[in-house]
Design an enzyme around this catalytic site. Sequence first.
Site: not given
Lengths: 449, 449, 144, 144
Positions: A164, A201, A236, A274, A286, A288, A290, A293, A336
């Site tokens: 940032g 943005f 998350k 995502e 991106e 993932n 895999r 969670v 979570r």
Amino acid sequence: MFEKVLIANRGEIALRIHRACREMGIRTVAVHSTVDANAMHVRLADESVCIGPPPAGDSYLNIPAILSAASITGADAIHPGLGFLAENADFAQIVAEHDLTFIGPSVEHIRLMGDKVAAKNAAKALGIPVVPGGQAVQTIEAARGEAKEVGYPILIKATAGGGGRGMRVARDQAALDELFPVAQAEAQTFFGNGTLYLERFLERPRHIEVQILGDGQGAVVHLGERDCSMQRKHQKLVEETPSPGLNDAERERVRDLAVKTMTKLGYKSAGTLEFLFENGEFFFIEMNTRLQVEHPISEMISRIDLVREQIRIAAGAALGYRQADIRLSGHSIECRINAEHPDTFAPSPGTVTRYHAPGGMGVRVDSALYQGYTVPAQYDSLVAKLIVHGTNRNECLMRLRRALEEFVIAGIETTIPLHQKLVVTEEFINGAYDIGWFERTYDRKTGAD
Amino acid sequence: MFEKVLIANRGEIALRIHRACREMGIRTVAVHSTVDANAMHVRLADESVCIGPPPAGDSYLNIPAILSAASITGADAIHPGLGFLAENADFAQIVAEHDLTFIGPSVEHIRLMGDKVAAKNAAKALGIPVVPGGQAVQTIEAARGEAKEVGYPILIKATAGGGGRGMRVARDQAALDELFPVAQAEAQTFFGNGTLYLERFLERPRHIEVQILGDGQGAVVHLGERDCSMQRKHQKLVEETPSPGLNDAERERVRDLAVKTMTKLGYKSAGTLEFLFENGEFFFIEMNTRLQVEHPISEMISRIDLVREQIRIAAGAALGYRQADIRLSGHSIECRINAEHPDTFAPSPGTVTRYHAPGGMGVRVDSALYQGYTVPAQYDSLVAKLIVHGTNRNECLMRLRRALEEFVIAGIETTIPLHQKLVVTEEFINGAYDIGWFERTYDRKTGAD
Amino acid sequence: MTKQSDLNVDGDLVRTLAALLEETGLSEIEYAQADRRIRVARNSPTAPAVTVSVPSAGAAPLAEAEPAGAVKAPMVGTAYLAPQPGTPHFVKVGDMVRENQPLLVIEAMKVMNQIHAPRAGRVAEIRVGDGTPVEFGQILIVLE
Amino acid sequence: MTKQSDLNVDGDLVRTLAALLEETGLSEIEYAQADRRIRVARNSPTAPAVTVSVPSAGAAPLAEAEPAGAVKAPMVGTAYLAPQPGTPHFVKVGDMVRENQPLLVIEAMKVMNQIHAPRAGRVAEIRVGDGTPVEFGQILIVLE
């Protein structure tokens, strides 16, 4: 099918994989660090091997130790779980070189999606929209031209930057003219490099991701999208499916996009695309390569066991069903639960003096905790996932509330009280939250309590 | 909808009802005997009232105490659970007379099905097949005629009898001629009444029951059949749905029969028609006008919350969906876990020193146990229900096996080890068992161990 | 059976937990260590109810220590301290009562059930209010 | 740190549980009370493995008491007691060894790693067989 799978992970995800293996009649090998000798996945596995001292670098990331453990136990496949080595293409390659099966995507796809720039380019090439911008600009003139392409509001970022620092938002050209030189000077000062780039943005985007499953033999299906917008510091907190923030057309659009592009890529195994979503537009962040969670919420609505499918596919099986055979029904939410103070988020390792998981209809708990277990300080603070299903979102929310009332974890601090407060907020009940909401609104409120 | 429901029961079923109420936003009142002051349903309820000392007659069967508890807490409905007062028509009537809603069927239907003879006659009138026979016969000549009607093999029973005493099986007329006088003499000696009746003898029947749900406003649906043939001394041990012992035509036949006849009866609330099944024929045994212990397996395949539906219907709501809207998917099995020695079945009350329920995908546990809880000696020994779901029977069996491996209840003896052995028997795996199998084959084997 | 000393309640701990309840907005805190357990709960935002229980090996089902002269409710219902509305109470604190003297009534199922003194003694405490609900086994009056 | 007396293994209890394993056909029995825990397990029908653990407050992750002169495996792999197949073992019980003398090798990832004596001493025990797998931290040899 495999005879014996080594699970190169720990905690609830190791237990998750163990369960899928047991249900397929596959023997399991747990590997663990010295501090995890009494962990649930070790206790339940058919065999266990201690692979090193507590630091992950010496144990769960220790590739020679993991391969030696596979060798001495005679495992024929390795499931990497998530985190640790799950997205390490070199590891996947070494596993294959040792004549073992890596339970996951191809080395090439892991490598491709592991490189942020390459992944974004690949996405573009596949026809997946990305956040506009990203071209390096050196002068205000170039920036003005680029800004027109990208579209306001614009985020000004340093190519050498991160965290940032040096970021500025310009809502129009006047602001750009004013902020560009400031950002440039700051980038030069902080990073020794004044090169900037512009990006659209997004004000209050949602995080939407699509769970896909491919067999590498031409078949790809989705298991719906997940909304993971409830975040704190990019972590998350709660995930739900279907997303309450999409209309049916948007929902279909992003699901179809994921399936079409992953079919083109020839993707194998479970994977997640995502996106950020704002004003009807999806932007790829991106992929993932895999398990994630939050995968159980997709399992709850589809009743497809993602880990079982990963294992089947890795063993060479074809998917064996088409999209039309999959029925996504009801609504599912995951909380979570971390070993953290519910207000300060300070980690809280220690011994669990009391553990009682909620039960009953539509409630699933994935946790490696047990009464008397000591949560080590060395690893991730995720200690339990509470997953509920309801025939609709309201039923799901009510069930979640009821299950959170029943959940007892004592001896350590957990985020259960946070979730209890969160699920009764108006914004959560209405599904009216974005990725900034928690920090912007709720976190502050809690702090003021 | 109700504001506050009093749960006139204890143990896991009280907890089950509490959960449904909480998920509907209804406040709960737990009633309990002195020995149950620390029970889970009491701890979780919004309010609790101690209604008497440990003996059920003074507490859970104490109608004035329960009504007083409803009165002082201002409850507007009473859910009777199962057992205790659940099939007591007088109770249902008194509840209504006190301007409270009884969450269950009409008083008339409870009364009708509570009387074995009336129920059988009602079934016949509705067109439900019953076990042939039942007419009193005084002479061998009458017996021969009746036997021709009923069909061999025939069971000779004393009208005044019970508990198997004086029962004889005749496979043909020669055997009838020989055994009838013997049975008559025995009945005279033991019961002071030599009147006998004949009934078709079922050699190795299965216990098949159909779960139905009616709104008393014309709509009746089924949630599939349950196979409860795994029994020991008429106590169900394991239940599954769909039944592995029916073909699709038989399955449809019994489901349709239940819906058609219950529609004719105008049945309201959840109910179960129980049948014996042999050689393609179904014979009505009885109807349970209440929730059943094994109701969760029907919930698992239908994703319909039976307790929520009971409450909705009692509050006057219409069903709101038709049979075609219900999708029964996958397979579900329940293991009843009792506080009993797994070989001798001796009751084992006491303090639970360790409790850890299995989790993960497709696993549901309904239990009021917790670590430190003391199972009282005064009540039923059922302490937990392990319910699993799989996309097919094999997946379900494998998951059940895995879940049984994880289940820890220590401090008291439980039947978990029995279930662990049972689920790996060839007969259970093949679904090739009938109501006599356990006692005939398995029980003996275990004893010989 | 239960002696006051066995309970060994840690007053400070209770106060700390009660304060935590207030602070966190929780409705219940339960804490267990070895074979000891403490639970504090709050039902309404205004009145924190505090329950402390210790593991009871045997019969005593009520969390509370029971005084020797306790007169307990034999049934669920509503307690009334006077025979009729507006009339004087059956007894007041400090009164000497004789055996079988009426102490109060419990209304259950529209029936008024008189509760009598099990023995003679002085009324040390009246633990129920007029017209309040009582559960089975609840202490109504303590005689000394 | 761990003294032999701290473990205080109840041999009869282990034997009882082992017999129960045999009798019930279970593969594991675990029993916990207060802060003591015992777990017995059997991996194959023939060889019952018995593990007894006591709560370790701190670091010690292995259930076993660790002798003072223990030489532990620094890596996972396969232990070999001789430099080459058919050659004499590096050391045998009773040998005096000097500091840094090779004691055995562990093969990991096709690499032979020599394990050296951390100090001079007499070989009291050799706890691994030739060609057997070893895990991290496993005791290989005890020096005295």
